[in-house]
Design a protein around this motif. Structure first.
Motif, PDB file in Angstrom:
ATOM      1  N   GLY A 195       1.000  -1.366   0.233  1.00  0.00           N
ATOM      2  CA  GLY A 195       0.211  -0.218  -0.059  1.00  0.00           C
ATOM      3  C   GLY A 195       0.912   1.158   0.557  1.00  0.00           C
ATOM      4  O   GLY A 195       1.985   1.298   0.393  1.00  0.00           O
ATOM      5  N   VAL A 196       0.553   2.396  -0.436  1.00  0.00           N
ATOM      6  CA  VAL A 196       1.020   3.075   0.048  1.00  0.00           C
ATOM      7  C   VAL A 196       1.095   3.857   0.661  1.00  0.00           C
ATOM      8  O   VAL A 196       2.573   4.858   0.487  1.00  0.00           O
ATOM      9  CB  VAL A 196       0.431   4.487  -1.958  1.00  0.00           C
ATOM     10  N   VAL A 197      -0.032   4.341   1.187  1.00  0.00           N
ATOM     11  CA  VAL A 197       0.585   4.424   3.117  1.00  0.00           C
ATOM     12  C   VAL A 197       1.496   4.113   3.463  1.00  0.00           C
ATOM     13  O   VAL A 197       1.854   4.052   4.299  1.00  0.00           O
ATOM     14  CB  VAL A 197      -0.594   5.310   3.621  1.00  0.00           C
ATOM     15  N   SER A 216       7.414  11.080  -3.765  1.00  0.00           N
ATOM     16  CA  SER A 216       6.289  11.890  -4.576  1.00  0.00           C
ATOM     17  C   SER A 216       4.982  10.899  -5.195  1.00  0.00           C
ATOM     18  O   SER A 216       5.254   9.357  -5.462  1.00  0.00           O
ATOM     19  CB  SER A 216       6.569  11.796  -6.368  1.00  0.00           C
ATOM     20  N   ASP A 217       4.208  11.202  -4.272  1.00  0.00           N
ATOM     21  CA  ASP A 217       2.952  10.766  -4.342  1.00  0.00           C
ATOM     22  C   ASP A 217       1.548  10.574  -5.756  1.00  0.00           C
ATOM     23  O   ASP A 217       1.366  11.210  -5.825  1.00  0.00           O
ATOM     24  CB  ASP A 217       1.836  10.242  -2.871  1.00  0.00           C
ATOM     25  N   GLU A 218       1.900   9.579  -5.939  1.00  0.00           N
ATOM     26  CA  GLU A 218       1.308   9.309  -7.707  1.00  0.00           C
ATOM     27  C   GLU A 218       0.257   8.394  -7.794  1.00  0.00           C
ATOM     28  O   GLU A 218       0.068   7.673  -8.994  1.00  0.00           O
ATOM     29  CB  GLU A 218       2.646   9.344  -9.077  1.00  0.00           C
ATOM     30  N   ILE A 219       0.434   7.867  -7.014  1.00  0.00           N
ATOM     31  CA  ILE A 219      -1.580   6.515  -6.922  1.00  0.00           C
ATOM     32  C   ILE A 219      -2.670   7.704  -7.657  1.00  0.00           C
ATOM     33  O   ILE A 219      -2.742   6.302  -8.513  1.00  0.00           O
ATOM     34  CB  ILE A 219      -1.585   6.916  -5.461  1.00  0.00           C
ATOM     35  N   HIS A 220      -3.152   8.557  -8.239  1.00  0.00           N
ATOM     36  CA  HIS A 220      -3.721   8.964  -8.661  1.00  0.00           C
ATOM     37  C   HIS A 220      -3.636   8.982  -9.916  1.00  0.00           C
ATOM     38  O   HIS A 220      -3.611   9.577 -11.270  1.00  0.00           O
ATOM     39  CB  HIS A 220      -4.150  10.296  -8.071  1.00  0.00           C
ATOM     40  N   GLN A 221      -2.137   8.697 -10.492  1.00  0.00           N
ATOM     41  CA  GLN A 221      -1.472   9.255 -11.975  1.00  0.00           C
ATOM     42  C   GLN A 221      -2.778   8.678 -13.014  1.00  0.00           C
ATOM     43  O   GLN A 221      -2.036   9.212 -14.138  1.00  0.00           O
ATOM     44  CB  GLN A 221      -0.613   8.093 -12.094  1.00  0.00           C
TER      45      GLN A 221
HETATM   46  C1  PLP Z   1      -2.901  10.454  -2.002  1.00  0.00           C
HETATM   47  C2  PLP Z   1      -2.851   9.497  -1.390  1.00  0.00           C
HETATM   48  N1  PLP Z   1      -2.158   8.258  -1.292  1.00  0.00           N
HETATM   49  C3  PLP Z   1      -2.035   7.149  -0.853  1.00  0.00           C
HETATM   50  C4  PLP Z   1      -3.767   6.324  -0.514  1.00  0.00           C
HETATM   51  C5  PLP Z   1      -3.736   5.468  -0.047  1.00  0.00           C
HETATM   52  O1  PLP Z   1      -2.863   4.104  -0.590  1.00  0.00           O
HETATM   53  P1  PLP Z   1      -2.836   2.574  -0.448  1.00  0.00           P
HETATM   54  O2  PLP Z   1      -4.317   1.902  -0.443  1.00  0.00           O
HETATM   55  O3  PLP Z   1      -2.211   2.077  -1.423  1.00  0.00           O
HETATM   56  O4  PLP Z   1      -2.658   2.990   1.158  1.00  0.00           O
HETATM   57  C6  PLP Z   1      -4.503   7.592  -1.223  1.00  0.00           C
HETATM   58  C7  PLP Z   1      -6.487   6.518  -0.566  1.00  0.00           C
HETATM   59  O5  PLP Z   1      -7.307   7.801  -0.721  1.00  0.00           O
HETATM   60  C8  PLP Z   1      -4.355   8.988  -2.231  1.00  0.00           C
HETATM   61  O6  PLP Z   1      -5.520   9.691  -2.054  1.00  0.00           O
END
Ligand code: PLP
Length: 398
Positions: free
Chosen positions: A98-100, A203-208
């Motif tokens: 997960g990104v977080v 750089s959090d690019e999860i919404h790329q």
């Molecule tokens: C900017 C951002 N980063 C990370 C996340 C969550 O990522 P993950 O579920 O992979 O931890 C979100 C979810 O809304 C998000 O908006």
């Protein structure tokens, strides 16, 4: 498939599936009957190819230790190349759950307790937690809000980097909740500033992949800015989870082009986080990157028309609501302060409108009076939410 057919085929009732968004309303908001417009996931089933790949994998019935196949790397690298003209190397890639989770890891790997970590607010609230839970010094710079169009305050950022000896800058690109896709110029400027003061950039690019108007506002990865000039000072976090609605399959990417930084990350993970890969997450991710482009384009069309509906209706019937420019993400950010005292927003939204939203103060202590609504859903929910807001706002002024 036209939009109505897409929605009919993929939109699905999520009640009684342990969905955080739908089934935790009683616990989170004290009322299980609210219409949930919070939590950044979708009411759409994943692409059919993903369901098929998962079904085939599950039919095998064994989930023992696994490795990431070359086919996964190929699928993901091709996706980044084709969709974003981003050339990545297999070696740069690490996996997370997960990104977080990875944000927590990189903060620990690259800074010490007490070090300054900068974020731009309002921002996705786990950014605050990741800094503060790890006892780093939280340094914030408020984005400049010009009637719903947000920009970075470069002077303030530079002054605060200097004053607080900031070591790490965590950016959100595209930016949740204000919906900006930072331009190549903005990115060049911020990355140059960070390089000047030796501030490492995450750089959090999860919404790329959630581009609302790519012809005018294309996503620009921090890794492609200025022909990759800043790559050695950037770590990108992304995943298939927002793009393909697979958040709880816990498969994400940490992309580290610089070999020294990579070594430091690997050393940190060796000591603190020896996890395996998530085999179902990677099965889903590979199928999605290989076969999910059409599905994504259809989802984007629904998000665009939901946004257009919300904009048009509010402009006509509650024109003092300020709707932020939505360039990226499927999250719309509304400023209700022309109608409501900020501290009355929560009661108004929940008690009067019957909605569960993300409240502004979760993203910045200065943003009470704002709300964030999720548009990656069946249009009928967006219509209901918008009409509830309009009706209740108009009752206030009667
Ligand atoms: C900017 C951002 N980063 C990370 C996340 C969550 O990522 P993950 O579920 O992979 O931890 C979100 C979810 O809304 C998000 O908006």
């Amino acid at each position: 498939m036209d939009q109505a057919a897409f929605v009919k085929k993929y939109a699905t009732n999520r009640l009684h599936t342990n969905s955080l968004k739908w089934d935790a309303l009683g616990v989170r908001y004290g009322n299980p009957d609210l219409l949930p417009m919070w939590v950044a996931d979708m009411e759409f089933q994943v692409p059919t190819a993903v369901t098929q790949a998962l079904t085939a994998r599950v039919a095998h019935g064994i989930y023992g230790y696994s490795f990431t196949p070359d086919t996964y790397y190929e699928a993901f690298l091709n996706w980044e190349q084709q969709r974003h003209q981003l050339s990545l190397k297999k070696d740069w890639l690490r996996f997370g759950t997960g990104v977080v989770n990875s944000l927590y890891a990189v903060i620990n790997a690259y800074t010490q307790p007490g070090d300054g970590v900068m974020i731009l607010t309002p921002v996705y609230y786990p950014f605050f937690d990741a800094v503060q839970d790890n006892h780093r010094q939280l340094v914030t710079s408020e984005l400049i809000n010009d009637h719903g169009h947000y920009t970075m305050d470069f002077e303030d950022i530079e002054a605060k980097i200097k004053a607080n000896e900031v070591r790490l800058f965590v950016q959100c690109s595209p930016h949740n909740p204000v919906g900006r896709i930072w331009t190549a110029e903005e990115e060049s400027r911020i990355l140059a500033l960070c390089a000047k003061y030796q501030v490492l950039v995450i750089s959090d690019e999860i919404h790329q992949d959630i581009e609302i108007d790519p012809a005018n506002h294309p996503f620009v990865s921090a890794l492609t800015v200025a022909d990759g000039r800043f790559q050695d000072n950037v770590i990108v976090l992304n995943s298939p989870s927002k793009t393909f609605n697979v958040a709880c399959l816990l498969n994400s990417h940490v992309i580290i082009p610089n070999a020294t930084l990579r070594q430091r990350y690997d050393d940190y993970m060796q000591r603190y986080n020896q996890t395996e890969v998530n085999v179902l997450g990677q099965t889903a991710g590979q199928a999605a990157y290989e076969h999910g482009a059409d599905w994504l384009d259809q989802v984007l069309a629904v998000i665009r028309s939901n946004y257009q509906y919300l904009q048009t209706e509010l402009a006509a019937k509650a024109p003092k609501v300020v709707v932020a420019d939505l360039q990226g993400t499927y999250l719309t950010w509304l400023d209700l302060r022309a109608y409501l005292a900020p501290d009355a927003t929560r009661e108004f939204i929940q008690e009067k409108c019957g909605l569960a939203v993300d409240f502004g103060e979760w993203f910045s202590k200065n943003d009470q009076g704002f709300v964030r609504l999720n548009l990656a859903t069946d249009p009928k929910y967006v219509h209901q939410a918008v009409q509830n807001i309009i009706e209740c706002l108009n009752k206030l002024t009667e």
